[in-house]
Design a protein around this motif. Structure first.
Motif, mmCIF file in Angstrom:
data_model
loop_
_atom_site.group_PDB
_atom_site.id
_atom_site.type_symbol
_atom_site.label_atom_id
_atom_site.label_comp_id
_atom_site.label_asym_id
_atom_site.label_seq_id
_atom_site.Cartn_x
_atom_site.Cartn_y
_atom_site.Cartn_z
ATOM 1 N N ASN A 167 8.067 10.928 4.396
ATOM 2 C CA ASN A 167 9.360 11.146 3.780
ATOM 3 C C ASN A 167 10.007 9.789 3.515
ATOM 4 O OD1 ASN A 167 12.511 11.380 4.196
ATOM 5 N ND2 ASN A 167 11.808 13.411 3.540
ATOM 6 N N LEU A 168 10.372 9.514 2.277
ATOM 7 C CA LEU A 168 10.884 8.199 1.904
ATOM 8 C C LEU A 168 12.113 7.820 2.716
ATOM 9 C CD1 LEU A 168 10.909 5.687 0.117
ATOM 10 C CD2 LEU A 168 12.192 7.009 -1.589
ATOM 11 N N TRP A 169 13.047 8.768 2.893
ATOM 12 C CA TRP A 169 14.300 8.447 3.576
ATOM 13 C C TRP A 169 14.055 8.170 5.056
ATOM 14 C CZ3 TRP A 169 17.238 7.121 -0.082
ATOM 15 C CH2 TRP A 169 17.217 7.795 -1.301
ATOM 16 N N PHE A 187 8.579 9.242 -4.868
ATOM 17 C CA PHE A 187 9.937 9.720 -5.137
ATOM 18 C C PHE A 187 9.873 10.534 -6.426
ATOM 19 C CE2 PHE A 187 14.243 9.258 -6.947
ATOM 20 C CZ PHE A 187 14.975 9.761 -5.869
ATOM 21 N N ASP A 188 10.280 11.807 -6.337
ATOM 22 C CA ASP A 188 10.151 12.731 -7.470
ATOM 23 C C ASP A 188 8.716 12.815 -7.969
ATOM 24 O OD1 ASP A 188 12.784 13.468 -7.449
ATOM 25 O OD2 ASP A 188 13.400 12.034 -9.003
ATOM 26 N N GLY A 189 7.782 12.778 -7.006
ATOM 27 C CA GLY A 189 6.382 12.939 -7.344
ATOM 28 C C GLY A 189 5.688 11.706 -7.885
ATOM 29 N N VAL A 215 0.837 -1.198 0.000
ATOM 30 C CA VAL A 215 0.000 0.000 0.000
ATOM 31 C C VAL A 215 0.875 1.252 0.000
ATOM 32 C CG1 VAL A 215 -1.830 1.237 1.204
ATOM 33 C CG2 VAL A 215 -1.787 -1.272 1.251
ATOM 34 N N TYR A 216 1.905 1.258 0.865
ATOM 35 C CA TYR A 216 2.810 2.406 0.928
ATOM 36 C C TYR A 216 3.562 2.582 -0.389
ATOM 37 C CZ TYR A 216 2.131 3.506 5.858
ATOM 38 O OH TYR A 216 1.576 3.919 7.049
ATOM 39 N N ALA A 217 3.935 1.452 -1.027
ATOM 40 C CA ALA A 217 4.695 1.531 -2.280
ATOM 41 C C ALA A 217 3.840 2.040 -3.430
ATOM 42 C CB ALA A 217 5.267 0.155 -2.628
ATOM 43 N N ARG A 218 2.597 1.653 -3.482
ATOM 44 C CA ARG A 218 1.746 1.994 -4.634
ATOM 45 C C ARG A 218 0.976 3.279 -4.453
ATOM 46 N NH1 ARG A 218 -3.075 1.177 -7.487
ATOM 47 N NH2 ARG A 218 -2.841 0.108 -9.519
ATOM 48 N N ASP A 219 0.594 3.585 -3.189
ATOM 49 C CA ASP A 219 -0.362 4.674 -2.995
ATOM 50 C C ASP A 219 0.012 5.703 -1.926
ATOM 51 O OD1 ASP A 219 -2.427 3.802 -4.881
ATOM 52 O OD2 ASP A 219 -2.691 2.101 -3.534
ATOM 53 N N VAL A 220 1.133 5.540 -1.214
ATOM 54 C CA VAL A 220 1.449 6.479 -0.125
ATOM 55 C C VAL A 220 2.780 7.189 -0.360
ATOM 56 C CG1 VAL A 220 1.855 6.746 2.354
ATOM 57 C CG2 VAL A 220 0.101 5.136 1.548
ATOM 58 N N TYR A 235 9.984 -1.308 -7.418
ATOM 59 C CA TYR A 235 11.368 -1.053 -7.015
ATOM 60 C C TYR A 235 11.412 -0.618 -5.549
ATOM 61 C CZ TYR A 235 13.584 -1.309 -11.648
ATOM 62 O OH TYR A 235 14.089 -1.734 -12.846
ATOM 63 N N GLY A 236 10.573 0.357 -5.225
ATOM 64 C CA GLY A 236 10.540 0.874 -3.861
ATOM 65 C C GLY A 236 10.091 -0.180 -2.868
ATOM 66 N N LEU A 237 9.157 -1.020 -3.278
ATOM 67 C CA LEU A 237 8.701 -2.083 -2.392
ATOM 68 C C LEU A 237 9.851 -3.028 -2.052
ATOM 69 C CD1 LEU A 237 6.509 -3.664 -0.891
ATOM 70 C CD2 LEU A 237 5.969 -4.817 -3.047
ATOM 71 N N GLY A 238 10.611 -3.411 -3.073
ATOM 72 C CA GLY A 238 11.751 -4.285 -2.824
ATOM 73 C C GLY A 238 12.747 -3.653 -1.868
ATOM 74 N N ILE A 239 13.009 -2.344 -2.057
ATOM 75 C CA ILE A 239 13.947 -1.649 -1.168
ATOM 76 C C ILE A 239 13.389 -1.588 0.247
ATOM 77 C CG2 ILE A 239 15.045 0.574 -0.697
ATOM 78 C CD1 ILE A 239 15.168 0.965 -3.756
#
Length: 431
Positions: A328-330, A268-270, A260-265, A276-280
């Motif tokens: 914030n992603l970081w 990165f750069d809008g 949910v966070y990876a797809r809709d929350v 990719y983000g989910l894997g990280i």
């Protein structure tokens, strides 16, 4: 001619890696974790994506599907865990491990074929998730019970830390690798997982034969199941260790909602961070845990182990709350690292205490019960997260879980003073 002086006795191993069987065990553990952690990430993402795209569900409905897949994996765990414990205590544990890894290898292969031919559907994904859960229920007790049979008791704390390194390195590498492979070609992560599980099975089969304790071949299986539960219930120390993880992670797990966070929350750069983000994100708890496991393998915790275990669970809850609130992603990635590091401390201490406080004749059943608790905390935790997300939204569900983990820690510190009083890893039983 004078007789030569007798040679001094050979020194015992000073590291678990000096034991050939342990090296095979460690490779089997590492490869199986890389494979299965990658499978779970891709399966969850595909299920959520299929629910949103192919079935037209909204975010809350699709999040509920993520909860259901946890329930589907838990049902075989709940039904078969007592049987798996008896199997681990009655049969050669390395054969049980290898054969069930072959079953999981087959599940990965079917997922690769279905993905390659665009034949995915929710019923198929749920069915294969259940098959994966069935394999795991037998792998867990058998594999966990092998280490004390091949490693001397004085080396067990280091062995468990190194075991955890394999687990956490695999948990970190598996999701990241799967995310990259999935972006290249959808079936590729499952094909790689199938190959890794085949190698892990070969490693398990290569361990020397481990005959079960003689007394276990005579007892009736149903009585053995009851004896295992009775042993844990009467030993408040073991009961406290096992149930602490059960309830803290049951409430505090945030990983089920990462799709949910990876797809809709998170963005990165809008743009949504996507697969990719989910894997990280899935790799970050493994990174934190791997760093801590590396430190523990060199300098294990030795004093005030019970108090440190409880504090680690509380930090796990604090990190979960911060992750839930972050946009914030970081910062989110940093909190996932903290969650993994705190969980590693708790897992290391709890696993060492449980292994060294359990006699070999019942170790498989106790490992199975501990595995059932972990399954409850993970799979039912996913169900709880899905239901909570449907009611409170993803942020509310994660924050609620983090608060719950802290409350559980306080309750167990008061209700099980045996945990606070555990000063060292002094072995109660030796193989």
């Amino acid at each position: 001619m004078t007789e030569s002086a007798p040679l001094p006795p050979a020194a015992g191993p000073t590291s678990p890696f000096q034991i050939p069987d342990y090296r095979r065990f460690w490779v089997a553990r590492l490869f199986s974790v890389v494979a299965t952690s990658g499978m779970v990430v891709v399966l969850g993402y595909q299920l959520y994506d299929v629910a949103r795209g192919q079935y037209g569900m909204d975010i809350k409905q699709a999040a509920f599907m993520l909860g259901l897949v946890g329930l589907v994996q838990f049902i075989p765990q709940f039904l078969l865990t007592p049987v798996a414990g008896v199997v681990a205590d009655r049969f050669d544990r390395r054969l049980v491990t290898g054969l069930t890894m072959v079953l999981d290898c087959s599940v990965a292969f079917v997922l690769a074929v279905a993905t390659g031919f665009h034949a995915l559907s929710l019923p198929l994904l749920f069915a294969l998730a259940a098959a994966h859960g069935t394999a795991r229920v037998f792998i867990g007790p058998a594999l966990s019970s092998i280490a004390p049979n091949i490693v001397p008791a004085p080396l067990m704390p280091r062995a468990i830390a190194i075991n955890s390194m394999a687990w956490q390195i695999g948990s970190m590498a598996g999701p990241a690798l799967a995310g990259v492979l999935f972006a290249i070609y959808g079936a590729l992560p499952y094909a790689v997982s199938s190959a890794l599980l085949a190698i892990a099975a070969i490693g398990a089969f290569g361990i020397r034969r481990l005959p079960p304790p003689a007394e276990n071949s005579k007892a009736h299986p149903v009585r053995q199941i009851a004896d295992g539960f009775r042993f844990v219930w009467k030993d408040r120390f073991l009961l406290g260790c096992i149930t602490l993880d059960l309830f803290a992670v049951l409430l505090g797990g945030a990983t089920a909602l990462l799709p949910v966070y990876a797809r809709d929350v998170l963005t990165f750069d809008g743009q949504p961070i996507g697969s990719y983000g989910l894997g990280i994100m899935r790799a970050m708890p493994g990174l934190g845990a791997a760093l801590v496991a590396t430190a523990l393998s060199r300098r294990p915790v030795e004093r005030e182990v019970g108090t440190k275990m409880l504090l680690a669970v509380a930090v796990f809850g604090v990190g979960t709350i911060a992750f839930g609130l972050s946009r914030n992603l970081w910062l989110s990635l940093a909190m996932l690292v903290l969650i993994g590091a705190a969980d590693m401390v708790s897992v290391f201490i709890r696993s060492t205490l449980v292994q060294l406080h359990t006699p070999d004749a019942v170790r498989g059943r106790v490992s199975a019960i501990s595995g059932l608790a972990i399954s409850c905390s993970n799979e039912l935790g996913e169900m709880q997260s899905g239901v909570a997300a449907a009611l409170l939204g993803a942020t509310g569900a994660v924050v609620f879980g983090g608060v719950g983990a802290i409350v559980v820690t306080l309750a167990w510190a008061i209700g099980f003073p045996e945990l606070r009083r555990a000063r060292t890893f002094a072995a109660k039983y030796q193989s």
